[in-house]
Design a protein around this motif. Structure first.
Motif, PDB file in Angstrom:
ATOM      1  N   MET A   1       0.884  -1.340   0.028  1.00  0.00           N
ATOM      2  CA  MET A   1      -0.142   0.061  -0.224  1.00  0.00           C
ATOM      3  C   MET A   1       0.905   1.233   0.075  1.00  0.00           C
ATOM      4  SD  MET A   1      -2.248   1.458   3.264  1.00  0.00           S
ATOM      5  CE  MET A   1      -0.804   1.815   3.939  1.00  0.00           C
TER       6      MET A   1
ATOM      7  N   PHE B   1       3.686   4.034  -0.481  1.00  0.00           N
ATOM      8  CA  PHE B   1       4.267   4.355  -1.728  1.00  0.00           C
ATOM      9  C   PHE B   1       5.453   5.305  -1.426  1.00  0.00           C
ATOM     10  CE2 PHE B   1       4.853   5.540  -6.002  1.00  0.00           C
ATOM     11  CZ  PHE B   1       4.799   6.784  -6.046  1.00  0.00           C
TER      12      PHE B   1
ATOM     13  N   PHE C   1       1.771   9.584  -0.216  1.00  0.00           N
ATOM     14  CA  PHE C   1       0.677   8.939   0.485  1.00  0.00           C
ATOM     15  C   PHE C   1       0.211   9.865   1.619  1.00  0.00           C
ATOM     16  CE2 PHE C   1      -0.828   6.583   4.268  1.00  0.00           C
ATOM     17  CZ  PHE C   1      -1.563   5.613   3.845  1.00  0.00           C
ATOM     18  N   SER C   2      -1.001  10.147   1.727  1.00  0.00           N
ATOM     19  CA  SER C   2      -1.774  10.929   2.754  1.00  0.00           C
ATOM     20  C   SER C   2      -1.264  12.152   2.970  1.00  0.00           C
ATOM     21  CB  SER C   2      -1.750  10.055   3.924  1.00  0.00           C
ATOM     22  OG  SER C   2      -2.550  10.808   5.160  1.00  0.00           O
TER      23      SER C   2
ATOM     24  N   ASN D   1      -4.750   6.612   8.689  1.00  0.00           N
ATOM     25  CA  ASN D   1      -4.750   6.477   7.264  1.00  0.00           C
ATOM     26  C   ASN D   1      -4.158   5.090   6.959  1.00  0.00           C
ATOM     27  OD1 ASN D   1      -5.534   6.612   4.458  1.00  0.00           O
ATOM     28  ND2 ASN D   1      -4.404   8.771   4.284  1.00  0.00           N
TER      29      ASN D   1
ATOM     30  N   CYS E   1      -6.177   2.174   8.362  1.00  0.00           N
ATOM     31  CA  CYS E   1      -7.473   2.115   7.572  1.00  0.00           C
ATOM     32  C   CYS E   1      -7.010   1.441   6.223  1.00  0.00           C
ATOM     33  CB  CYS E   1      -7.939   3.387   7.199  1.00  0.00           C
ATOM     34  SG  CYS E   1      -9.508   3.361   6.463  1.00  0.00           S
ATOM     35  N   GLY E   2      -6.242   1.588   5.593  1.00  0.00           N
ATOM     36  CA  GLY E   2      -5.634   0.904   4.292  1.00  0.00           C
ATOM     37  C   GLY E   2      -5.363  -0.496   4.471  1.00  0.00           C
TER      38      GLY E   2
ATOM     39  N   ASN F   1      -6.737  -2.337   7.156  1.00  0.00           N
ATOM     40  CA  ASN F   1      -7.787  -2.977   8.105  1.00  0.00           C
ATOM     41  C   ASN F   1      -7.150  -3.474   9.449  1.00  0.00           C
ATOM     42  OD1 ASN F   1      -9.985  -3.018   6.670  1.00  0.00           O
ATOM     43  ND2 ASN F   1      -9.562  -4.864   5.684  1.00  0.00           N
TER      44      ASN F   1
ATOM     45  N   MET G   1     -10.273  13.839   9.183  1.00  0.00           N
ATOM     46  CA  MET G   1      -9.595  12.862   8.478  1.00  0.00           C
ATOM     47  C   MET G   1      -9.412  11.387   9.412  1.00  0.00           C
ATOM     48  SD  MET G   1      -7.723  14.019   5.166  1.00  0.00           S
ATOM     49  CE  MET G   1      -6.842  15.371   5.801  1.00  0.00           C
TER      50      MET G   1
ATOM     51  N   ASP H   1     -10.910  10.748  11.908  1.00  0.00           N
ATOM     52  CA  ASP H   1     -12.372  10.184  12.371  1.00  0.00           C
ATOM     53  C   ASP H   1     -12.771   9.508  11.052  1.00  0.00           C
ATOM     54  OD1 ASP H   1     -14.629  10.062  13.909  1.00  0.00           O
ATOM     55  OD2 ASP H   1     -15.652  11.403  12.518  1.00  0.00           O
ATOM     56  N   CYS H   2     -12.774   9.894   9.971  1.00  0.00           N
ATOM     57  CA  CYS H   2     -13.133   9.059   8.723  1.00  0.00           C
ATOM     58  C   CYS H   2     -12.427   7.971   8.375  1.00  0.00           C
ATOM     59  CB  CYS H   2     -12.890  10.224   7.486  1.00  0.00           C
ATOM     60  SG  CYS H   2     -14.248  11.574   7.580  1.00  0.00           S
ATOM     61  N   PHE H   3     -11.281   7.954   8.742  1.00  0.00           N
ATOM     62  CA  PHE H   3     -10.358   6.860   8.428  1.00  0.00           C
ATOM     63  C   PHE H   3     -11.042   5.658   9.771  1.00  0.00           C
ATOM     64  CE2 PHE H   3      -6.709   9.808   6.821  1.00  0.00           C
ATOM     65  CZ  PHE H   3      -7.397   9.754   5.721  1.00  0.00           C
ATOM     66  N   GLY H   4     -11.741   5.799  10.402  1.00  0.00           N
ATOM     67  CA  GLY H   4     -12.089   4.860  11.377  1.00  0.00           C
ATOM     68  C   GLY H   4     -11.480   4.668  12.594  1.00  0.00           C
ATOM     69  N   ALA H   5     -10.625   5.624  12.904  1.00  0.00           N
ATOM     70  CA  ALA H   5      -9.877   5.601  14.090  1.00  0.00           C
ATOM     71  C   ALA H   5     -10.978   5.997  15.211  1.00  0.00           C
ATOM     72  CB  ALA H   5      -8.573   6.337  14.178  1.00  0.00           C
ATOM     73  N   ARG H   6     -10.424   5.532  16.505  1.00  0.00           N
ATOM     74  CA  ARG H   6     -11.452   5.652  17.522  1.00  0.00           C
ATOM     75  C   ARG H   6     -10.537   6.600  18.426  1.00  0.00           C
ATOM     76  NH1 ARG H   6     -14.603   0.211  19.496  1.00  0.00           N
ATOM     77  NH2 ARG H   6     -15.239  -0.256  17.499  1.00  0.00           N
TER      78      ARG H   6
ATOM     79  N   LYS I   1      -8.880   6.354   1.626  1.00  0.00           N
ATOM     80  CA  LYS I   1      -8.692   5.513   2.763  1.00  0.00           C
ATOM     81  C   LYS I   1      -7.677   4.370   2.499  1.00  0.00           C
ATOM     82  CE  LYS I   1     -13.376   6.481   4.517  1.00  0.00           C
ATOM     83  NZ  LYS I   1     -14.917   5.937   4.645  1.00  0.00           N
ATOM     84  N   TYR I   2      -7.718   3.694   1.439  1.00  0.00           N
ATOM     85  CA  TYR I   2      -7.014   2.686   1.148  1.00  0.00           C
ATOM     86  C   TYR I   2      -5.595   2.601   0.250  1.00  0.00           C
ATOM     87  CZ  TYR I   2     -11.328   0.711   2.451  1.00  0.00           C
ATOM     88  OH  TYR I   2     -12.403   0.275   3.268  1.00  0.00           O
TER      89      TYR I   2
ATOM     90  N   GLY J   1      -4.471   6.302   0.319  1.00  0.00           N
ATOM     91  CA  GLY J   1      -3.863   7.770   0.578  1.00  0.00           C
ATOM     92  C   GLY J   1      -3.814   8.995  -0.556  1.00  0.00           C
TER      93      GLY J   1
ATOM     94  N   LYS K   1     -17.309   8.280   7.505  1.00  0.00           N
ATOM     95  CA  LYS K   1     -16.699   7.723   8.538  1.00  0.00           C
ATOM     96  C   LYS K   1     -16.721   6.369   8.208  1.00  0.00           C
ATOM     97  CE  LYS K   1     -16.856   6.985  13.367  1.00  0.00           C
ATOM     98  NZ  LYS K   1     -15.293   7.224  13.773  1.00  0.00           N
ATOM     99  N   GLN K   2     -15.289   5.774   8.193  1.00  0.00           N
ATOM    100  CA  GLN K   2     -15.210   4.265   8.138  1.00  0.00           C
ATOM    101  C   GLN K   2     -15.759   3.433   9.494  1.00  0.00           C
ATOM    102  OE1 GLN K   2     -14.063   3.291   5.532  1.00  0.00           O
ATOM    103  NE2 GLN K   2     -13.323   1.195   5.435  1.00  0.00           N
TER     104      GLN K   2
ATOM    105  N   THR L   1     -15.506   1.010  12.032  1.00  0.00           N
ATOM    106  CA  THR L   1     -14.428   0.537  12.809  1.00  0.00           C
ATOM    107  C   THR L   1     -14.594  -0.794  12.932  1.00  0.00           C
ATOM    108  OG1 THR L   1     -15.426   1.376  14.822  1.00  0.00           O
ATOM    109  CG2 THR L   1     -13.575   2.508  13.931  1.00  0.00           C
TER     110      THR L   1
END
Lengths: 312, 312
Positions: free
Chosen positions: A1, A3, A31-32, A72, A75-76, A78, A101, A103-108, B256-257, B259, B308-309, B311
């Motif tokens: 993933m 780069f 990346f990001s 990020n 998330c990429g 899992n 971001m 939050d959007c990447f699913g981090a708590r 997300k996957y 970046g 939001k991904q 989690t």
């Protein structure tokens, strides 16, 4: 993933400074939105796997580039990711592009008081263990110590790119400057120089810490005694995220005349500090390198810093 | 001032597509957030000087990357810059990061009705001449014709980088895809292929125009007859700046996957279109290249598209 490539070093036609200023464009890592934290987070991820862990815990402010990049990457791939953010008493929670971001990447995200970071990390680790996870806290133990080697490896490697540039171009840097916050980037560069050689003096421009704790932090990452660390706290402007008109001016000039985004918290503040450092201490310096450590999302948070250019 | 280098080509580990997808990261060009318009604006600037002009006129919407880049370059070189922006009747003026930066870079913005672009350009040219300037309208005459060669030169050159990658990597692209708007990037690539060779079919995914005017525009830049232009208008979703859930999904997955930031107006929309094109027409395609034509500021305008991904 991930780069990665060797990032370019660019000579700036910067007015008002006697030395030639070069910029290493780590903000262009693909990346990001790039930045130093991409190199460092990649090391954490590798280390996490090597240690058989399956869940990452990062720590940082709402402005943190590290938290964005770590979230990020996780998330990429899992990987569950937790972000602990400390707030000062009475501090109002304010979203940034980085925190949005994260939050959007699913981090708590778990908020805590600044005097209870270790306690919060400790609780979180126990909770995750009880759920069957093997958590990995990027900084090491609950007090944030013990994983300096992993982080420092990133810029120990990146330092080699600087040496390669010097060889290829014939340019020799008298000084290397960067925003020094956690100390991991500067510490890594110092390790790189010890390993690979080179003569440039590596000076961290503090964007947050005062001299004593700042040097201590860098020394930990560099694995060097404090007296070998060049760390300047004269341009911290009162502390983290504080800035002044000279920082604003740098950000305006950098974007308008060079097309390079910087921000008030890290890169713009450190570059402004470097210019003042050079005026005061750097009369013998001919060529200097500034490491652009990224932070493009912070540039957009601070778009109001850009002022309308007077038209001709 | 300008900073160019051969941009990297990255293989994406993209799920749900039979072909291998590669991305040429022109978004990583290190000036003004990169993108195709940096290469193209650099050609305009060179042409402007060669023609002895001293003042630039650009044209584009409030979302235009070209207007941002042209204004930034002109600002950096102290060249007066004017931007003409057409609004549909009743269209509400809404700032974007691009339009905010155009203003900060000191460009003078003139708004006009969509049916009066030529008239507005003509008036502006006369005004500037009366003031002693020698204005340069990037698109040529007041109807936007006559300067196709200049713009096309940018991607005629950039095409060479793609060929070099194919040689070095041993990967042969069956198709090259990109967001096709003005037609200048696609037209340039077609010229490059004619000049340097190569077998990839170059398909423009329309982000705005319908088939007939779209092909005509590309053909003008390519200097080729219409029958030689691959231009697909099936994924324009009703026109400029319109997008749907599949575009949203691409932008989410890409960030997300991988970046990599994309936007709803150009890159994300065209990438989503390419994926549908490949499902429908591309069963024989093994390797495809998508040109990431930039637009990072538009990603931040559209941050709400990121969801939001869930989690783990």
């Amino acid at each position: 993933m991930l780069f990665e490539f060797s990032t370019p070093i660019q000579k700036l036609d910067w007015k008002g400074c006697d030395a030639n200023i070069y910029v290493k464009r780590d903000d262009l890592i693909g990346f990001s939105f790039g930045g130093n934290k991409v190199r460092i987070a990649a090391q954490y991820l590798e280390d996490m796997r090597a240690k058989g862990c399956d869940c990452m815990i990062a720590y940082g402010s709402t402005r943190s580039n590290m938290c964005r990049v770590a979230a990020n990457m996780c998330c990429g791939e899992n990987i569950p990711c937790y972000v602990v953010t400390a707030l000062s008493e009475g501090e109002e929670l304010k979203d940034t592009f980085n925190s949005i971001m994260v939050d959007c990447f699913g981090a708590r995200i778990r908020y805590c008081r600044k005097d209870n970071v270790a306690g919060t990390i400790s609780e979180l680790i126990e909770e995750l263990k009880a759920k069957g996870y093997r958590p990995y806290y990027i900084f090491g133990d609950i007090y944030g110590k013990g994983n300096e080697d992993t982080a420092a490896r990133a810029y120990e490697k990146a330092y080699k790119e600087i040496l390669d540039f010097e060889k290829e171009s014939g340019v020799s840097f008298d000084g290397i400057f960067l925003a020094s916050g956690t100390g991991m980037t500067q510490g890594g560069l110092i390790r790189g120089q010890k390993k690979h050689g080179g003569n440039a003096r590596i000076t961290g421009i503090s964007i947050s810490r005062e001299r004593e704790p700042g040097i201590k932090a860098v020394a930990g990452y560099a694995a060097e005694p404090a007296e070998n660390i060049d760390f300047n706290d004269e341009y911290r402007l009162g502390g983290y995220a504080q800035y002044d008109d000279e920082v604003r001016l740098v950000i305006n000039d950098m974007m308008k005349y060079h097309g390079i985004p910087m921000d008030t918290t890290y890169t713009g503040k450190a570059f402004a500090g470097m210019l003042k450092w050079l005026k005061k201490y750097g009369s013998s310096y001919k060529n200097v390198l500034f490491i652009h450590t990224g932070g493009t999302p912070l540039f957009f948070d601070g778009i109001d810093v850009l002022k309308k250019q007077k038209t001709l």
